[in-house]
Scaffold this motif. Structure first.
Motif, short mmCIF file in Angstrom:
data_model
loop_
_atom_site.label_atom_id
_atom_site.label_comp_id
_atom_site.label_asym_id
_atom_site.label_seq_id
_atom_site.Cartn_x
_atom_site.Cartn_y
_atom_site.Cartn_z
N LEU A 221 0.84 -1.21 0.00
CA LEU A 221 0.00 0.00 0.00
C LEU A 221 0.87 1.26 0.00
O LEU A 221 0.59 2.23 -0.70
CB LEU A 221 -0.90 0.02 1.24
N LYS A 222 1.92 1.22 0.78
CA LYS A 222 2.80 2.38 0.89
C LYS A 222 3.43 2.70 -0.47
O LYS A 222 3.48 3.86 -0.88
CB LYS A 222 3.89 2.07 1.93
N ARG A 223 3.86 1.61 -1.17
CA ARG A 223 4.44 1.81 -2.51
C ARG A 223 3.43 2.48 -3.43
O ARG A 223 3.75 3.42 -4.16
CB ARG A 223 4.86 0.45 -3.09
N GLU A 224 2.19 1.99 -3.37
CA GLU A 224 1.15 2.52 -4.25
C GLU A 224 0.90 4.01 -3.97
O GLU A 224 0.80 4.82 -4.88
CB GLU A 224 -0.14 1.71 -4.04
N VAL A 225 0.82 4.34 -2.67
CA VAL A 225 0.56 5.73 -2.30
C VAL A 225 1.72 6.63 -2.72
O VAL A 225 1.52 7.72 -3.27
CB VAL A 225 0.32 5.85 -0.77
N LEU A 226 2.93 6.15 -2.47
CA LEU A 226 4.10 6.96 -2.82
C LEU A 226 4.17 7.20 -4.32
O LEU A 226 4.54 8.29 -4.77
CB LEU A 226 5.39 6.29 -2.32
N ALA A 227 3.78 6.17 -5.12
CA ALA A 227 3.76 6.33 -6.58
C ALA A 227 2.76 7.40 -6.97
O ALA A 227 3.04 8.25 -7.83
CB ALA A 227 3.42 5.00 -7.24
N LEU A 228 1.59 7.38 -6.33
CA LEU A 228 0.56 8.39 -6.62
C LEU A 228 1.10 9.79 -6.32
O LEU A 228 0.91 10.73 -7.10
CB LEU A 228 -0.67 8.15 -5.73
N ILE A 229 1.78 9.91 -5.18
CA ILE A 229 2.29 11.21 -4.77
C ILE A 229 3.38 11.68 -5.74
O ILE A 229 3.42 12.85 -6.12
CB ILE A 229 2.84 11.16 -3.32
N ARG A 230 4.22 10.72 -6.19
CA ARG A 230 5.30 11.09 -7.11
C ARG A 230 4.70 11.60 -8.43
O ARG A 230 5.11 12.64 -8.93
CB ARG A 230 6.23 9.91 -7.35
N ASP A 231 3.73 10.89 -8.97
CA ASP A 231 3.03 11.32 -10.19
C ASP A 231 2.59 12.76 -10.05
O ASP A 231 2.79 13.59 -10.93
CB ASP A 231 1.77 10.47 -10.40
N GLU A 232 1.97 13.00 -8.89
CA GLU A 232 1.40 14.31 -8.64
C GLU A 232 2.49 15.39 -8.58
O GLU A 232 2.36 16.44 -9.19
CB GLU A 232 0.62 14.26 -7.31
N SER A 233 3.59 15.10 -7.87
CA SER A 233 4.67 16.07 -7.76
C SER A 233 5.26 16.37 -9.13
O SER A 233 5.58 17.51 -9.45
CB SER A 233 5.78 15.56 -6.84
N LEU A 234 5.40 15.31 -9.96
CA LEU A 234 5.95 15.49 -11.30
C LEU A 234 5.03 16.38 -12.13
O LEU A 234 5.49 17.28 -12.83
CB LEU A 234 6.14 14.14 -11.99
N ARG A 235 3.72 16.13 -11.99
CA ARG A 235 2.75 16.93 -12.75
C ARG A 235 2.88 18.41 -12.35
O ARG A 235 2.93 19.29 -13.20
CB ARG A 235 1.33 16.44 -12.49
N VAL A 236 2.96 18.63 -11.04
CA VAL A 236 3.07 20.01 -10.54
C VAL A 236 4.35 20.65 -11.05
O VAL A 236 4.36 21.79 -11.49
CB VAL A 236 3.03 20.03 -8.99
N ALA A 237 5.45 19.86 -11.02
CA ALA A 237 6.74 20.39 -11.46
C ALA A 237 6.68 20.76 -12.95
O ALA A 237 7.21 21.80 -13.36
CB ALA A 237 7.84 19.36 -11.22
N ARG A 238 6.00 19.92 -13.75
CA ARG A 238 5.87 20.19 -15.20
C ARG A 238 5.06 21.46 -15.44
O ARG A 238 5.42 22.31 -16.24
CB ARG A 238 5.19 19.01 -15.90
N GLU A 239 3.95 21.57 -14.70
CA GLU A 239 3.06 22.71 -14.93
C GLU A 239 3.57 23.97 -14.27
O GLU A 239 3.26 25.07 -14.71
CB GLU A 239 1.65 22.38 -14.39
N GLY A 240 4.31 23.76 -13.14
CA GLY A 240 4.77 24.90 -12.35
C GLY A 240 5.60 25.83 -13.18
O GLY A 240 5.52 27.03 -13.08
#
Lengths: 240, 262
Positions: A221-240
């Motif tokens: 579960l932790k791996r899955e959550v961390l992957a979700l968070i990483r996706d999100e951070s990458l998206r923010v970094a791209r759009e930021g």
């Protein structure tokens, strides 16, 4: 500024729901709206089918800071709610004694908050809402300002308290392990404007203890959550 | 070394300089009385002098101190009784603040000395005149500090009280007032200081008794020793009354001075 957008979120009775998100994602705003401190600009918040119009002792809040009344002793802080709500002393005094015992504060009734450590203050904050026997417990990163050791003690304490009382809990945190350890469901939020990206069910047996964090299910579960968070951070970094 | 009463050093130096100034006549003789002379006069002023029973000051100290202290107490009490509730209202209610606060802020810069002629014209050379000046002077710091104290109440504590079921009146009494109490005590300390200033000013001109009256009277008849003894008396009384307020605040605010031992 837009803090939250299109949040469609519900908690079942007796569910321990955690909301996980980066700082500034609006997760505290969400909790404040459920508590009735803030009103949403669009949409509505329902508690037990009734619209939330303001704070209510049935939806008790534990803040990140203990927010105790420094001029009151532990006992007076804990009896503040029942006294204010007109509960007779004969009813609330045994309840207060039981709750203080539960959170390990028996013997500290006459102490003032200034005399307590951070962890003990947060225990008083939990005790003063538990004596209200609220339908719902709203917790806004309640252990966020504690040191790591005290934090895990408090997490186990909360587990034991909750597993006995089985209240509905909305728990805000940015700590992945904390969310998975405590909750039945973990909803991952996106950065501003905050949305709920995904809701995961935590299928871990109860009663839980810190040992749960070693189990394979937990780590999956932790791996899955961390992957979700990483996706999100990458998206923010791209759009930021 | 650390336990020695070092705070006595500056007054002792001052006393020494003062004594030498008189002894070696650095100023024209007769203008400044010597410390010993002030001490002696002060003693006779307090305890009376059988050999100097003709002196109008002999043994009148206590009576005059009581006149001044009573006026300070009454004026200050009046200021507290009006200033604290009004300060709470201004800090708590935006409408009251919008209506009342500007007037207070406009009147506040007018020094109490400037109110003297007005006060005498309206109240005459009576106690009421002195009480008006003392009360007015002490009122401003009390009301302003109380207002600030109320406004500084932590938002989180207000929210905590609300989610525990508290309504406005309960919040005001059990959260806002205790939270504002440290600021209120600051206002009271500043207020008592102003009250002692005001009582001397008022007694110099607006009434015929008390330390302020003695001070001005002694100056007119050239008794600088009594003048200086009066100054010391006022300083001492101001100091004692300030300590009393600090003591009261220590008791009332015990929760602030405690330290974690857990």
């Amino acid at each position: 500024m837009l803090a939250l957008q299109s949040i469609d979120f519900s908690i079942a009775p007796k569910e321990f729901a955690a909301i996980l998100g980066p700082s500034g994602c609006g997760k505290s705003t969400l909790l404040n709206m459920v508590a009735g401190f803030d009103a949403p600009t669009h949409g509505r918040v329902l508690a037990g089918g009734v619209a939330v119009t303001g704070p209510d002792p049935r939806r008790a809040v534990v803040f990140q800071e203990a927010a105790l009344f420094p001029w009151y002793t532990v006992l007076d802080n804990t009896t503040f709610g029942p006294k204010t709500c007109g509960v007779p002393a004969a009813t609330y005094l045994p309840r207060v004694a039981a709750v203080l015992e539960q959170v390990g504060l028996t013997g500290f009734e006459r102490h003032y908050p200034a005399e307590l450590s951070g962890g003990m203050k947060q225990r008083v904050a939990i005790a003063r809402v538990l004596v209200m026997e609220p339908e719902m417990l709203l917790m806004d990163e309640p252990f966020g300002s504690l040191d790591a050791q005290t934090r895990s003690v408090m997490q186990e304490l909360l587990l034991s308290v909750w597993e006995r009382s089985q209240q509905t809990v909305l728990f805000i945190t940015h700590d992945v392990e904390e969310a998975l350890l405590l909750a039945d469901s973990v909803s991952v939020m996106t950065a501003r404007p905050g949305r709920i990206k995904k809701r995961l069910t935590v299928e871990l047996p109860r009663p839980r203890s810190l040992d749960v964090t070693m189990s394979p299910v937990f780590n999956e579960l932790k791996r899955e959550v961390l992957a979700l968070i990483r996706d999100e951070s990458l998206r923010v970094a791209r759009e930021g | 070394m650390r336990r020695l009463p070092w705070f006595l050093l500056p007054p002792l130096i001052l006393l020494g300089v003062w004594d030498l100034t008189v002894r070696w006549q650095w100023v024209a003789p007769g203008i400044i009385p010597a410390p010993a002379q002030v001490a002696e006069s002060w003693y006779w002023w307090i305890f009376g002098a059988p050999t100097r029973s003709l002196s109008p000051y002999s043994g009148t100290w206590t009576a005059n101190v009581l006149y001044s202290a009573r006026r300070v107490l009454q004026g200050f009490g009046l200021a507290a009784v009006l200033g604290i509730p009004l300060g709470i209202l201004i800090g708590w209610n935006r409408l009251v603040a919008r209506v009342v606060d500007p007037s207070i802020q406009l009147l506040r810069p007018v020094p109490i000395t400037a109110w003297l002629p007005f006060s005498i014209a309206v109240f005459g050379i009576y106690d009421a005149s002195a009480l008006f000046l003392i009360g007015l002077g002490a009122f401003y710091p009390i009301v302003v500090n109380t207002t600030h104290g109320v406004r500084d109440t932590h938002l989180l504590l207000l929210r905590a009280a609300r989610m525990l079921g508290a309504q406005r009146l309960t919040i005001l009494v059990k959260v806002v007032f205790p939270s504002a109490l440290p600021a209120i005590f600051t206002g009271l300390r500043l207020g008592i200081g102003v009250a002692w200033t005001a009582v001397i000013v008022a007694e110099m001109i607006a009434v015929k008794s008390g330390l302020g009256y003695v001070l001005w009277d002694a100056y007119y008849v050239g008794r600088m020793d009594i003048c200086v003894a009066t100054m010391f008396s006022v300083g001492l009384l101001g100091f004692v009354s300030d300590r009393l307020i600090v003591l009261a605040s220590r008791v009332a605010l015990r929760w602030r001075t405690l330290e974690a031992h857990a």
